[in-house]
Design a protein around this motif. Structure first.
Motif, PDB file in Angstrom:
ATOM      1  N   ALA A  20     -17.123  69.617  49.655  1.00 55.87           N
ATOM      2  CA  ALA A  20     -16.027  69.557  50.629  1.00 55.87           C
ATOM      3  C   ALA A  20     -14.716  69.380  49.881  1.00 55.87           C
ATOM      4  N   PHE A  21     -13.715  70.163  50.262  1.00 54.37           N
ATOM      5  CA  PHE A  21     -12.374  70.016  49.710  1.00 54.37           C
ATOM      6  C   PHE A  21     -11.560  69.049  50.555  1.00 54.37           C
ATOM      7  N   SER A  22     -10.701  68.268  49.891  1.00 54.03           N
ATOM      8  CA  SER A  22      -9.742  67.435  50.614  1.00 54.03           C
ATOM      9  C   SER A  22      -8.794  68.361  51.368  1.00 54.03           C
ATOM     10  N   ARG A  66     -29.213  66.781  53.698  1.00 58.97           N
ATOM     11  CA  ARG A  66     -28.411  66.426  52.535  1.00 58.97           C
ATOM     12  C   ARG A  66     -27.238  65.516  52.889  1.00 58.97           C
ATOM     13  N   PRO A  67     -26.729  64.796  51.869  1.00 60.56           N
ATOM     14  CA  PRO A  67     -25.511  64.023  52.098  1.00 60.56           C
ATOM     15  C   PRO A  67     -24.337  64.984  52.270  1.00 60.56           C
ATOM     16  N   VAL A  68     -23.693  64.922  53.396  1.00 61.68           N
ATOM     17  CA  VAL A  68     -22.614  65.863  53.694  1.00 61.68           C
ATOM     18  C   VAL A  68     -21.282  65.127  53.641  1.00 61.68           C
ATOM     19  N   PRO A  69     -20.441  65.419  52.642  1.00 61.31           N
ATOM     20  CA  PRO A  69     -19.135  64.765  52.573  1.00 61.31           C
ATOM     21  C   PRO A  69     -18.132  65.447  53.498  1.00 61.31           C
ATOM     22  N   ALA A  70     -17.284  64.644  54.133  1.00 60.65           N
ATOM     23  CA  ALA A  70     -16.224  65.174  54.997  1.00 60.65           C
ATOM     24  C   ALA A  70     -14.992  64.288  54.856  1.00 60.65           C
TER      25      ALA A  70
END
Length: 94
Positions: A20-22, A66-70
């Motif tokens: 994930a992009f900032s 999966r670990p999903v970053p947001a």
């Protein structure tokens, strides 16, 4: 920058599962099978931080969860949800 050109290569000894992009594109969060979420500076490819959200890793049989970053819209928070039913919220200071 030419289309199709590789700009950076970030390496770790684990399998990346989610990215994930900032909001401003300056940070890339990568969730890894070993349970870490790594923050990278996109301009340089430098590792900014390793967040130990899941200290025992992600079992292969549940790797589909999966670990999903947001990132939050202002880029100051990073949420990571995982297979074990938890969501962890991290403050991001740059």
């Amino acid at each position: 920058m030419a289309a199709g050109q590789v700009l950076r290569t970030m390496l770790r000894p684990a399998n990346p599962l989610e990215l994930a992009f900032s909001p401003d594109g300056t940070v890339l969060a990568s969730g890894w099978q070993d349970g870490l979420t790594v923050l990278w500076e996109t301009r340089t490819g430098m590792e900014l931080a390793s967040l130990v959200g899941f200290p025992y890793g992600i079992p292969l049989e549940v790797a589909i969860f999966r670990p999903v970053p947001a990132f939050s819209p202002d880029g100051t928070l990073l949420a990571i949800g995982s297979w074990d039913g938890t969501v962890r919220l991290w403050g991001i200071h740059r």
